[in-house]
Design an enzyme around this catalytic site. Structure first.
Site, short mmCIF file in Angstrom:
data_model
loop_
_atom_site.label_atom_id
_atom_site.label_comp_id
_atom_site.label_asym_id
_atom_site.label_seq_id
_atom_site.Cartn_x
_atom_site.Cartn_y
_atom_site.Cartn_z
N GLU A 1 29.67 34.44 37.40
CA GLU A 1 30.31 34.74 36.69
C GLU A 1 30.74 34.44 35.84
OE1 GLU A 1 33.43 38.38 35.79
OE2 GLU A 1 32.85 37.66 37.24
N LYS B 1 29.90 43.52 30.34
CA LYS B 1 31.04 43.64 31.09
C LYS B 1 31.43 45.47 31.07
CE LYS B 1 33.95 42.36 34.57
NZ LYS B 1 35.24 40.79 35.60
N CYS C 1 30.57 41.70 38.25
CA CYS C 1 31.86 41.66 39.18
C CYS C 1 32.81 42.88 38.90
CB CYS C 1 32.85 40.80 38.38
SG CYS C 1 34.25 39.58 39.42
#
Length: 268
Positions: free
Chosen positions: A40, A110, A151
């Site tokens: 990331e 995300k 994540c």
């Protein structure tokens, strides 16, 4: 399917990270990986204040270099995540995937913003500068369908389950757990998601840098559909390479039929 996961150091100079990647890919050529995965924000220090200044449009210099590297090395390149700016000026934490010809075949913004305040531990608010995405991402390869999230997204079991119901037998998760959440939840979360969804899970972090404002946990790992840790790194820079057979997920699902035995009418 041979998958290589690169746990790299993040340099403040954006393109220096791409030069580092180019060196790593040349070193990997002899092992002929099918898919190479990055962490990331692999080319941007993980700081909310920096995301806007590092952001580029899709098709910008970083995107173009990644596309070229995928084509040059004939790999699927799951290019961690980068800071992306759209036409309206909004900034996203975005993961691109390129095929062996350098064509973009997936893009995930995300969905869940990492806004936390742990007493005595980590404070972080991605929403200060980032905009959330709104899509579940699954893409096709010659090996089958692969899921992709970033994540904090992976903490939400609903998203992982949806990827699997859409056909994913491997989920890629570029991530940057920290020195508070990493020791507590990193391996636990990846093994839990793999067991619950009976799929392979690849979590790739950047290397730990104790001089950074945000210190990553590292510990890039690959987990099997049975919940076994196939390989896990420490905190240092490096690469792990493993060969997996995605049909093993089908075998596990036949023998322990969790997905087919679900009772959605009970869950509501």
């Amino acid at each position: 399917m041979k998958i290589a996961q690169i746990q790299s150091h993040v340099y403040s100079e954006k393109m220096e990270n791409l030069e580092q990647l180019e060196v790593r890919l040349r070193e990997l050529d002899g092992q002929k990986p099918d898919l190479v995965m990055l962490g990331e924000m692999f080319c941007c220090p993980y700081e909310t204040s920096l995301f806007p200044s590092y952001a580029e449009d899709e098709g910008g210099p970083v995107w173009s270099r990644l596309s070229s590297l995928a084509r040059e090395h004939s790999i699927y390149l799951a290019a961690g995540s980068v800071s992306e700016r759209d036409e309206a000026g909004k900034v996203y934490n975005t993961a691109y995937v390129f095929d062996r010809d350098g064509r973009q075949i997936a893009k995930h913004r995300k969905v869940h913003m990492f806004d936390i305040q742990v007493e005595g531990g980590q404070h972080f608010r991605e929403s200060e500068t980032l905009t959330p995405g709104d899509a579940c991402t699954v893409f096709d390869t010659e090996f089958g369908k692969i899921g992709l999230c970033i994540c904090f997204d992976f903490r939400f079991p609903e998203l992982a389950r949806r990827m699997v119901l859409e056909g994913a037998r491997l989920i890629l998760v570029p991530a940057a757990f920290n020195m508070t959440t990493g020791p507590a939840h990193w391996e636990l979360m990846f093994r839990s998601r793999a067991v619950d969804n009976q799929c392979f899970v690849a979590g790739t972090s950047c290397a730990r840098d104790m001089q950074a404002n945000y210190v990553a946990w590292g510990h890039t790992l690959l987990v099997s559909p049975w919940g076994d840790v196939i390989e896990e790194m420490g905190e240092e820079e490096g690469v792990i390479v493993n060969t997996i057979d995605l049909s093993y997920a089908d075998k596990v699902r036949r023998e322990l039929p969790l997905l087919s035995a679900r009772r959605e009418e009970v869950y509501g």
